[in-house]
Scaffold this motif. Sequence first.
Motif, short mmCIF file in Angstrom:
data_model
loop_
_atom_site.label_atom_id
_atom_site.label_comp_id
_atom_site.label_asym_id
_atom_site.label_seq_id
_atom_site.Cartn_x
_atom_site.Cartn_y
_atom_site.Cartn_z
N LEU A 62 88.21 20.82 4.55
CA LEU A 62 89.56 20.37 4.88
C LEU A 62 90.55 20.75 3.78
CD1 LEU A 62 88.70 16.84 6.29
CD2 LEU A 62 89.11 18.94 7.57
N THR A 87 88.35 11.95 -3.20
CA THR A 87 87.93 11.48 -1.88
C THR A 87 86.88 10.38 -1.97
OG1 THR A 87 87.10 12.22 0.27
CG2 THR A 87 86.11 13.23 -1.66
N ALA A 123 93.85 21.10 9.95
CA ALA A 123 93.50 20.70 8.58
C ALA A 123 92.37 21.55 7.99
CB ALA A 123 93.08 19.23 8.57
N HIS A 181 93.38 19.48 2.63
CA HIS A 181 93.98 18.51 1.71
C HIS A 181 92.97 17.51 1.15
CE1 HIS A 181 97.86 20.14 2.68
NE2 HIS A 181 97.63 19.98 3.97
N CYS A 182 91.72 17.90 1.10
CA CYS A 182 90.69 17.03 0.54
C CYS A 182 90.44 17.41 -0.93
CB CYS A 182 89.39 17.16 1.34
SG CYS A 182 88.05 16.13 0.71
N VAL A 212 90.65 12.27 4.38
CA VAL A 212 91.99 12.87 4.33
C VAL A 212 93.07 11.87 4.73
CG1 VAL A 212 91.26 15.24 4.60
CG2 VAL A 212 91.61 13.85 6.63
#
Length: 350
Positions: free
Chosen positions: A297, A305, A90, A299-300, A268
């Motif tokens: 990361l 978030t 990730a 996909h953050c 995530v």
Amino acid sequence: MMKPLVIGDLIAKVPIIQGGMGVGVSRSGLAGAVAAEGGIGIISTAQIGYDEPDFNKRQIPTNLVAIKKHIDLAREKANGGLIGVNIMVATKQYEKYIKAACEAGADLIISGAGLPITLPELVRGFKTKIAPIVSSLRAASVILKMWDKKYQSTADLIVIEGPRAGGHLGFSKDQLDHIDELDYDSEIRSIIEYKKEFEDKYQKKIPVVVAGGIFDKEDIKHALSLGADGVQISSRFVVTKECDASDEFKQAYINAKKEDIKIVISPVGMPGRAIMTSFMEDVGCAKIPVDKCFHCLEHCNPRETPYCITKALIEAVKGNIKGGLVFCGDNVHRLKEMTTVKEIFDELVF
């Protein structure tokens, strides 16, 4: 008696791998000490350069330089032992981290928090060995089949990480809430049996290491009885003199009670095991706005978030326990005092 852990042409005298723990918990100090005792020391690359002068301005370039710095420092302590790195799939710009570790001469790359589908191609031309982290037969099957089909390659080592591990976990929250109902020994045996197909095809031994909940000699014996070749241990190494975390971080492990350990959901979306802190209680009540992205990361999304995991982990490793995130394994409440890496090996090796 324990047998050495053989990974191709690499030999660890003791079949114990120290798990990679970020941010900053397992860097050169801990990894070098473990390697010097005959195990495999693992450096976590997760925001590895968090305390470098340029980190706040240039996170990824700083981390890439810090990878070489800490591998070199660990080598100085390792007395010829093996040094590896843990790199999360990730991770933003994952490929650059893999290349940096290979160029720095890492003996082994352990990779999880996602499926490391491209890993064989990324290490091509280097001597670095590769090990996926899997938590199920299904994940092992996907990775080994893909590596075979796409790269005509297979794993050098497999790490099976069970539901009692710390940090990000490859299980649903429901599974983690009902661990005692999981027949995980059967899953371990199934993975060990499945990998034999690829051992036969590639005419090589693929050792298997079991991780998650390994605390004492009996746990090691049990893992070996299932057919494993070694174990990976993380939490026990935190409360050592050589661990790279702050004294406050180590003390949080020693002070933790069983009821303090909770399953949390990371930014995530992955479940993880952590010590409940004031910060994590606040996160459970309301979103904490992110005012700076640390590019950690893939996909953050900082706008969505619930909190910044990098900031939370850095706060904790530096000693601000109440204001941080403290990942841990299921057995952390059994830790009662500070020790050394050598004392742990003296206790566990048989």
